[in-house]
Design a protein around this motif. Structure first.
Motif, short mmCIF file in Angstrom:
data_model
loop_
_atom_site.label_atom_id
_atom_site.label_comp_id
_atom_site.label_asym_id
_atom_site.label_seq_id
_atom_site.Cartn_x
_atom_site.Cartn_y
_atom_site.Cartn_z
N ALA A 46 0.82 -1.22 0.00
CA ALA A 46 0.00 0.00 0.00
C ALA A 46 0.86 1.27 0.00
CB ALA A 46 -0.93 0.01 1.19
N GLU A 47 2.10 1.15 0.51
CA GLU A 47 3.03 2.28 0.57
C GLU A 47 2.38 3.52 1.19
OE1 GLU A 47 4.80 2.85 -3.28
OE2 GLU A 47 5.75 0.89 -3.23
N ASN A 48 1.70 3.29 2.29
CA ASN A 48 1.03 4.37 3.01
C ASN A 48 1.61 4.44 4.42
OD1 ASN A 48 -1.04 5.38 5.00
ND2 ASN A 48 -2.10 5.85 3.08
N ARG A 49 2.24 5.56 4.74
CA ARG A 49 2.95 5.67 6.02
C ARG A 49 2.01 5.50 7.22
NH1 ARG A 49 4.77 11.84 6.85
NH2 ARG A 49 4.49 11.33 9.02
N PHE A 50 0.76 5.92 7.10
CA PHE A 50 -0.17 5.77 8.21
C PHE A 50 -0.57 4.31 8.38
CE2 PHE A 50 -0.66 10.14 6.71
CZ PHE A 50 -0.28 10.80 7.87
#
Length: 180
Positions: A46-50
């Motif tokens: 997803a490469e989503n920091r959250f």
């Protein structure tokens, strides 16, 4: 006592943690636990920091009940492979050390946090022996992460000797630190 091992990929945290736990008759706990593995790949992709941060944070919450009996114990120990500092350091690939909001006081603090380091050559050899790993952090700002770990951890342990020597040395340093 809760002893946390932090460090970059390939420095030997898992190998040293397992050996230290065995040598000291301690419980070994890895985050995230194995039951998180089926979801881990999807979070990484997803490469989503959250998503990364809250996924890894949830793994820390998951082990709280397991490690809480060891907090401040003089004769019972838990060795934890990665904890809150890794979660904070890697959530934004070492570009931001201000985590998204979470109730900081809601997780147990470690009694001792050890920053495991080794030479670049040893680290490269260890990572290469593993083969390609989907969760390797190739885009991470490792220099900033190393600085962050050095500031946050209670001690540094160089893991460039044999496993037996490194385990013995770390165990002696921990005993010395807590018997002063």
């Amino acid at each position: 006592m809760i002893i946390v091992l932090e460090g970059l990929e390939g420095v030997g945290k898992t190998t040293l943690g397992l050996a230290l736990a065995e040598a000291t008759s301690s419980l070994y706990v890895k985050t995230p636990p194995a039951e998180f593995n089926p979801v881990r790949g999807a979070i990484a992709k997803a490469e989503n920091r959250f998503a990364n941060f809250y996924f890894y944070l949830s793994s820390i919450y998951t082990i709280q009940k397991t490690i809480s009996p060891f907090k401040l114990s003089k004769d019972r120990h838990a060795v934890v492979d990665r904890y809150i500092y890794s979660t904070i350091a890697y959530h934004a690939d070492g570009e931001d050390f201000n985590p998204p909001p979470f109730p900081v006081g809601s997780i147990l603090s470690a009694d001792l946090t050890v920053h495991i380091v080794c030479s670049d050559a040893n680290r490269e050899a260890r990572v290469n022996n593993r083969g390609h790993h989907i969760f390797e952090r190739v885009n991470s700002n490792e220099k900033a992460i190393l600085t962050y770990f050095a500031r946050q951890c209670d001690m540094e342990h160089k893991n460039d000797v044999t496993l037996e020597e490194s385990t013995k040395s770390l165990a002696e340093r921990i005993i010395t630190r807590f018997t002063k």
